[in-house]
Design a protein around this motif. Structure first.
Motif, mmCIF file in Angstrom:
data_model
loop_
_atom_site.group_PDB
_atom_site.id
_atom_site.type_symbol
_atom_site.label_atom_id
_atom_site.label_comp_id
_atom_site.label_asym_id
_atom_site.label_seq_id
_atom_site.Cartn_x
_atom_site.Cartn_y
_atom_site.Cartn_z
ATOM 1 N N ASP A 578 29.854 -1.105 41.347
ATOM 2 C CA ASP A 578 29.246 0.003 40.609
ATOM 3 C C ASP A 578 27.988 0.506 41.309
ATOM 4 O O ASP A 578 27.725 1.724 41.348
ATOM 5 C CB ASP A 578 28.905 -0.438 39.184
ATOM 6 N N ALA A 579 27.181 -0.422 41.863
ATOM 7 C CA ALA A 579 25.968 -0.012 42.569
ATOM 8 C C ALA A 579 26.308 0.786 43.831
ATOM 9 O O ALA A 579 25.684 1.820 44.131
ATOM 10 C CB ALA A 579 25.140 -1.245 42.941
ATOM 11 N N ILE A 580 27.342 0.333 44.584
ATOM 12 C CA ILE A 580 27.748 1.072 45.796
ATOM 13 C C ILE A 580 28.276 2.452 45.422
ATOM 14 O O ILE A 580 27.975 3.457 46.070
ATOM 15 C CB ILE A 580 28.807 0.259 46.564
ATOM 16 N N PHE A 581 29.048 2.504 44.382
ATOM 17 C CA PHE A 581 29.599 3.787 43.937
ATOM 18 C C PHE A 581 28.484 4.742 43.516
ATOM 19 O O PHE A 581 28.522 5.942 43.829
ATOM 20 C CB PHE A 581 30.568 3.547 42.785
ATOM 21 N N ALA A 582 27.463 4.215 42.816
ATOM 22 C CA ALA A 582 26.350 5.058 42.384
ATOM 23 C C ALA A 582 25.554 5.572 43.577
ATOM 24 O O ALA A 582 25.133 6.747 43.616
ATOM 25 C CB ALA A 582 25.441 4.269 41.431
ATOM 26 N N ALA A 583 25.357 4.705 44.597
ATOM 27 C CA ALA A 583 24.620 5.143 45.790
ATOM 28 C C ALA A 583 25.390 6.230 46.557
ATOM 29 O O ALA A 583 24.810 7.239 46.988
ATOM 30 C CB ALA A 583 24.352 3.956 46.709
ATOM 31 N N ASN A 584 26.701 6.057 46.709
ATOM 32 C CA ASN A 584 27.509 7.073 47.390
ATOM 33 C C ASN A 584 27.510 8.386 46.616
ATOM 34 O O ASN A 584 27.451 9.475 47.206
ATOM 35 C CB ASN A 584 28.943 6.569 47.558
ATOM 36 N N LYS A 585 27.554 8.271 45.331
ATOM 37 C CA LYS A 585 27.535 9.487 44.516
ATOM 38 C C LYS A 585 26.208 10.224 44.650
ATOM 39 O O LYS A 585 26.177 11.468 44.735
ATOM 40 C CB LYS A 585 27.786 9.099 43.055
ATOM 41 N N HIS A 586 25.112 9.469 44.737
ATOM 42 C CA HIS A 586 23.792 10.086 44.911
ATOM 43 C C HIS A 586 23.679 10.776 46.275
ATOM 44 O O HIS A 586 23.160 11.907 46.381
ATOM 45 C CB HIS A 586 22.712 9.024 44.767
ATOM 46 N N ASN A 587 24.194 10.140 47.331
ATOM 47 C CA ASN A 587 24.156 10.743 48.667
ATOM 48 C C ASN A 587 24.995 12.015 48.719
ATOM 49 O O ASN A 587 24.602 13.019 49.336
ATOM 50 C CB ASN A 587 24.636 9.737 49.710
ATOM 51 N N ASP A 588 26.172 11.978 48.089
ATOM 52 C CA ASP A 588 27.010 13.182 48.066
ATOM 53 C C ASP A 588 26.329 14.315 47.335
ATOM 54 O O ASP A 588 26.419 15.484 47.746
ATOM 55 C CB ASP A 588 28.348 12.861 47.392
ATOM 56 N N LYS A 589 25.628 14.000 46.283
ATOM 57 C CA LYS A 589 24.931 15.038 45.534
ATOM 58 C C LYS A 589 23.826 15.666 46.368
ATOM 59 O O LYS A 589 23.652 16.909 46.386
ATOM 60 C CB LYS A 589 24.354 14.438 44.258
ATOM 61 N N GLU A 590 23.048 14.851 47.099
ATOM 62 C CA GLU A 590 21.990 15.386 47.960
ATOM 63 C C GLU A 590 22.556 16.251 49.082
ATOM 64 O O GLU A 590 22.010 17.304 49.429
ATOM 65 C CB GLU A 590 21.175 14.233 48.547
ATOM 66 N N PHE A 591 23.689 15.823 49.654
ATOM 67 C CA PHE A 591 24.314 16.596 50.731
ATOM 68 C C PHE A 591 24.791 17.956 50.220
ATOM 69 O O PHE A 591 24.607 18.991 50.882
ATOM 70 C CB PHE A 591 25.485 15.796 51.316
ATOM 71 N N GLN A 592 25.371 17.982 49.042
ATOM 72 C CA GLN A 592 25.816 19.249 48.465
ATOM 73 C C GLN A 592 24.644 20.174 48.164
ATOM 74 O O GLN A 592 24.719 21.386 48.372
ATOM 75 C CB GLN A 592 26.622 18.975 47.187
ATOM 76 N N GLU A 593 23.546 19.622 47.658
ATOM 77 C CA GLU A 593 22.369 20.443 47.390
ATOM 78 C C GLU A 593 21.789 21.033 48.678
ATOM 79 O O GLU A 593 21.357 22.200 48.724
ATOM 80 C CB GLU A 593 21.305 19.612 46.672
ATOM 81 N N ALA A 594 21.784 20.238 49.749
ATOM 82 C CA ALA A 594 21.266 20.741 51.035
ATOM 83 C C ALA A 594 22.134 21.876 51.559
ATOM 84 O O ALA A 594 21.623 22.911 52.042
ATOM 85 C CB ALA A 594 21.203 19.601 52.054
ATOM 86 N N ASN A 595 23.469 21.716 51.486
ATOM 87 C CA ASN A 595 24.370 22.786 51.922
ATOM 88 C C ASN A 595 24.186 24.050 51.083
ATOM 89 O O ASN A 595 24.191 25.179 51.606
ATOM 90 C CB ASN A 595 25.818 22.311 51.837
ATOM 91 N N HIS A 596 24.005 23.864 49.813
ATOM 92 C CA HIS A 596 23.801 25.016 48.937
ATOM 93 C C HIS A 596 22.515 25.760 49.294
ATOM 94 O O HIS A 596 22.459 27.002 49.300
ATOM 95 C CB HIS A 596 23.765 24.534 47.477
ATOM 96 N N TRP A 597 21.470 25.033 49.625
ATOM 97 C CA TRP A 597 20.180 25.670 49.995
ATOM 98 C C TRP A 597 20.293 26.418 51.323
ATOM 99 O O TRP A 597 19.721 27.499 51.499
ATOM 100 C CB TRP A 597 19.111 24.581 50.062
ATOM 101 N N ARG A 598 21.037 25.862 52.263
ATOM 102 C CA ARG A 598 21.230 26.554 53.536
ATOM 103 C C ARG A 598 21.941 27.882 53.330
ATOM 104 O O ARG A 598 21.598 28.893 53.957
ATOM 105 C CB ARG A 598 22.049 25.665 54.482
ATOM 106 N N GLU A 599 22.930 27.888 52.465
ATOM 107 C CA GLU A 599 23.638 29.138 52.203
ATOM 108 C C GLU A 599 22.706 30.168 51.573
ATOM 109 O O GLU A 599 22.751 31.359 51.910
ATOM 110 C CB GLU A 599 24.828 28.862 51.284
ATOM 111 N N ILE A 600 21.831 29.769 50.673
ATOM 112 C CA ILE A 600 20.887 30.697 50.040
ATOM 113 C C ILE A 600 19.944 31.278 51.073
ATOM 114 O O ILE A 600 19.670 32.505 51.112
ATOM 115 C CB ILE A 600 20.111 29.978 48.915
#
Length: 661
Positions: A578-600
């Motif tokens: 569960d801890a590994i899954f939560a960490a991967n989910k957090h990293n994916d969320k940060e990566f998506q936010e960064a991509n979204h900001w680049r597009e803006i």
């Protein structure tokens, strides 16, 4: 043993709680009493069936008895807690002093408070059920031989016996209360006759299972002590076979049915325990349920039939029979509610007949029709049979049986109110009760329904003018769920003590010989009478009431420990995943936010031709260049204004000169 109330629950506190009229003070006292209630719940172990390091039953029972003297909801909750604890708590020798104290308190309330009331109150229903459980435990301890040192406690109970025996006129209309009172009186009579009179107990009876010189008509009491009859002994043996899944069950039940004549003895307490023990075995085994019904069918046939009444010189010889009928119906109701399988529950309600006629609701109130025979000993079968014999001057057994059936069916509806899986079962009982109400010609059903509804709903808090609140934290059971198992387990350890682990290595030949000690032939058992007396008390300290666990119990405990260990390991692995899954989910969320900001930012640069962020200030160089541009623009504007002013002044002078000339 002197019982003093706990430090906070004193006589002054109880009097102040009951007599205060100040609302603020009453609220404070109620808050204190509720804290004691919560503390008692923990000490009683209501959620752990009386087990745990925090459980202290003697202390908790004493505190609850004192809290029960407070009026209102506190009294109601205290009695409900005590009833639940006496039902599921184990039987321990250390409980005896407190049991005598509770017994004396209950008898005092009955003889001094309840006798002064004109009507039946809810507290009398609860006190009778609590008194029944207390004296049932005392009777089991008496059979085990643990009451010899409590003669003074028994003498304190003796004055209440006569006063309680005069309560028949008050409770005769209510078998639910009167049957518990009769049980209490019977237990006191037996214990007083044997313990107080100084009768000695012969330990030699423990070395024999049968007495070849005894007669079947011999009384169960003599100068050598209390003797347990064959019927109870074999019922405990059947219960042990069910618990151990022994193949000897059918043979034991065959011998049990052979001694069915002992069911008609005037000393009916052994028969009551037989019903309780065999009923607990029937919750797990259909064969035991059939044996239970066969015993009761033969008993009712011999009691109710005209032939059996004519053969007896006195009708009063079977004046106790209604107690057995009431207890059987109660045990049958518990089986239909708490049996392990739906097939056993259905059989207890409808019967063994699979024909469609058994599914119909037929109540033979019309005496012109042919009266049904006593075929099915189920709830609906007995209801059909008793309703056909009900009249204004019917036998007391018939009246009690019909009353008990209606009374217990109402409580069954209450017990099943939140069980969605048994809606069909509940609807069946509801339809039967509706038909009973429509055909109630003698008022018996109406009285039984009113008493049962008052017992389960509790509209009035007895002995007071307080109304009972529905916010009670104690869930009170309408039936006894565990006491049958407790009694059967205690008697099985007494009748069949644990021998040792070497039993598992006995060969089949020696095992059969030992089993045949109580599975002898019929012709030889006719001349023998089984009687158990109390153990030699010099050896009682060496052998506890409950024996050490056998091989299978130890194996179950070891298996449980292994399962718990692997479960804990699995939980740790699951937590890591569960801890590994939560960490991967957090990293994916940060990566998506960064991509979204680049597009803006890319879209902003395309539209505004700016590379700064929307909230970012321009650099210092850009600010200075912009300031210089603004300063130059202002200078140019100032020069232009001055030139315009000089030109206007020059034009004015020239115009003046022209005008002068």
């Amino acid at each position: 043993m002197s019982h003093r109330p706990p430090s906070s629950i004193t006589k002054e506190f109880i009097l102040k709680f009951n007599q205060t009229r100040n609302p603020k003070e009453k609220e404070q006292l109620l808050s204190i009493a509720k804290r004691h209630i919560l503390r008692c719940q923990r000490k009683l172990g209501l959620r752990t069936l009386g087990y745990g390091e925090h459980v202290n039953l003697p202390t908790a029972w004493t505190e609850v008895i004192y809290l029960a003297q407070c009026k209102g909801d506190i009294q109601d909750e205290a009695l409900s807690m005590l009833y639940a604890s006496l039902d599921h708590a184990s039987l321990d020798y250390e409980q005896l002093p407190v049991l005598f104290f509770v017994a004396e308190s209950i008898l005092y309330r009955f003889c001094c408070d309840a006798s002064q009331k004109t009507y039946l109150y809810l507290v009398e229903l609860k006190l009778s059920k609590i008194g029944y459980l207390v004296f049932l435990r005392l009777f089991v301890f008496f059979i085990c031989g643990y009451l010899e040192k409590f003669e003074q406690n028994l003498l304190r109970l003796q004055p209440y016996s006569h006063a309680l025996s005069l309560s028949g006129a008050s409770y005769g209309k209510y078998p639910s209360v009167f049957s518990n009172i009769q049980f209490i009186l019977s237990v006191m009579n037996i214990i007083f006759k044997q313990e107080i009179s100084g009768l000695s107990f012969n330990p030699d009876h423990n070395k024999k299972l049968y007495n070849t010189d005894s007669d079947m008509k011999q009384s169960e009491f003599n100068q050598r002590g209390y003797k347990v009859n064959h019927l109870l002994w074999h019922s405990v043996a059947a219960w042990s076979c069910v618990q151990k899944n022994s193949p000897q069950l059918n043979k034991v039940l065959k011998h049990l049915i052979f001694y069915k004549i002992q069911f008609q003895r005037s000393y009916w307490l052994d028969s009551a325990l037989t019903l309780m023990v065999l009923g607990d075995a029937a919750k797990l085994n259909m064969t035991c349920l059939k044996a239970l019904m066969d015993l009761m069918r033969d008993f009712l046939s011999s009691i109710i039939s005209d032939k059996s009444q004519e053969e007896n010189d006195k009708v009063d010889d079977f004046s106790w029979a209604w107690n057995i009928v009431y207890m059987y119906i109660t045990v049958l109701t518990e089986i239909s509610l708490y049996a392990a399988t739906s097939n056993v529950r259905k059989t207890a309600l409808i019967g063994f007949c699979d024909c469609k006629s058994s599914q119909k609701i037929t109540l033979s109130m019309d005496k012109s029709e042919e009266q049904p025979k006593l075929m099915e000993m189920s709830i609906l079968g007995l209801l059909d049979y008793f309703s056909s014999k009900l009249s204004d001057n019917c036998d007391h057994v018939v009246w009690t049986g019909y009353y008990a059936l209606v009374h217990n069916m109402v409580k069954m509806l209450w017990e099943l109110r939140r069980n969605e899986e048994q809606d069909g079962f509940r609807n069946k009982i509801w339809r039967v009760l509706q038909q009973i109400k429509d055909q109630d010609q003698y008022g018996v059903a109406h009285n039984a329904i009113n008493i049962a509804q008052a017992e389960v709903h509790g509209p009035i808090d007895p002995f007071t003018t307080y109304s009972r609140s529905s916010s009670s934290n104690v869930v009170e059971d309408t039936f006894c769920k565990y006491i049958g198992w407790r009694v059967a387990n205690t008697l099985s350890k007494l009748f069949f003590p644990y021998i040792g682990p070497h039993v598992l290595h006995i060969n089949k030949g020696s095992l059969k010989q030992k089993q045949m000690r109580y599975l002898a032939k019929k012709d030889s058992m006719r001349k023998r009478t089984l009687h158990f007396t109390l153990r030699d008390h010099s050896l009682a300290a060496e052998f506890p009431l409950f024996s050490y666990p056998d091989f299978f119990t130890k194996a179950d405990e070891e298996l449980t420990r292994i399962i718990d260990h692997h479960w804990q390991e699995q939980l740790k692995i699951q937590e890591k995943e569960d801890a590994i899954f939560a960490a991967n989910k957090h990293n994916d969320k940060e990566f998506q936010e960064a991509n979204h900001w680049r597009e803006i930012m890319k879209r902003r640069e395309e539209k505004l031709h700016k590379k700064t962020k929307p909230y970012e200030l321009p650099s210092r160089i850009e600010v200075i260049s912009l300031g210089k541009k603004k300063h130059t623009t202002l200078l140019n504007c100032d020069l232009y204004a001055r030139n315009s002013l000089h030109e206007s002044e020059h034009d004015s002078c020239m115009l003046g000169r022209i005008c002068s000339h």
